[in-house]
Design an enzyme around this catalytic site. Sequence first.
Site: not given
Ligand code: BV8
Length: 236
Positions: A62, A92-93, A95, A110, A175-177
């Site tokens: 990446r 959240q990106n 990059d 992140h 750009g975030t879901s």
């Molecule tokens: C924490 C780095 C506690 C890595 C990332 C169950 C329910 C709820 C929450 C949880 C659960 N189980 C676990 C959790 C917590 C978990 C979480 O939320 N999980 C989710 C999957 C359910 N969260 C965590 O673990 C966080 N930490 O809770 O810690 C804790 C406290 C104390 C001590 C210890 C622990 C940590 C979360 C961070 C994870 N790291 N990134 C990497 O990048 O590889 S998150 C990852 O998802 C990316 O950073 C990314 O940014 C982020 C969100 O995704 P999006 O950016 O929204 O991207 P996505 O594809 O989803 O959406 C794209 C959007 O763009 C769409 O809407 C689309 O329509 C739109 N789009 C597409 N094309 C375009 C566009 N828009 C405009 N123009 C276009 N052309």
Amino acid sequence: MNVNKSEKKIVILSGAGISAESGLGTFRDTDGLWEKYDLNEVATIDAWHRNSELVLSFYDARRTQVLASEPNKAHYALAELEKHFNVEIITQNIDDLHERSGSKNVLHLHGEILKGRSVLNDIHLYPINGDIKMGDLTPDGHQMRPHIVWFGEAVPRMLDAEEIMSHCDILIVVGTSLNVYPAAGLRYACPDNSVKFLVDPNNLPLGDQQFEHFQGTATEKIPLLVDKLIQEFKNA
Ligand code: BV8
């Protein structure tokens, strides 16, 4: 006071979608990253303990993509906005496209793929423009890891982000879901009377707050929204 600059504070909450048109994949769209890789194998703290080499190679690939990518018109339009408003970007990106397009106030919730740190702490950050391999050590003699917040790790900049959001007059979510917490909950830290915009080709369930939806891609709609905000400020 700079009469050419509005007193209003604009906060941008961005996600992978703003970098999609720069060639960097999103996560949850069809053909997104999590369709090709199992998140639990490459982007969690447990995965790091279980198979560090696999995690390192996932982020090496990446990082190579980010280094080969360029900011797009949406990034440049947000940088332009800073000439007229106080703009803070919470992304959240991982990059650096916001910075490379000229945005000055960027908070990476992140982490950042072009930085590394010791496995022991996230205080000292080191620029990384190539691969990280097992055995690469930080000056304190510990394994280097990507400066990334993995699933299952706390989000250290969350309080700073909430503080920024609490002073927001205009919020732009682009750009975030809004699937990932606690980042997805940041919009609730925004004052009720702030003006809120969503830029996304898809609709999002944001009904509990009043968002004006600029439905379309970031490169199509962010420049239009920026022009609208600048015109409104100039005519105010
Ligand atoms: C924490 C780095 C506690 C890595 C990332 C169950 C329910 C709820 C929450 C949880 C659960 N189980 C676990 C959790 C917590 C978990 C979480 O939320 N999980 C989710 C999957 C359910 N969260 C965590 O673990 C966080 N930490 O809770 O810690 C804790 C406290 C104390 C001590 C210890 C622990 C940590 C979360 C961070 C994870 N790291 N990134 C990497 O990048 O590889 S998150 C990852 O998802 C990316 O950073 C990314 O940014 C982020 C969100 O995704 P999006 O950016 O929204 O991207 P996505 O594809 O989803 O959406 C794209 C959007 O763009 C769409 O809407 C689309 O329509 C739109 N789009 C597409 N094309 C375009 C566009 N828009 C405009 N123009 C276009 N052309």
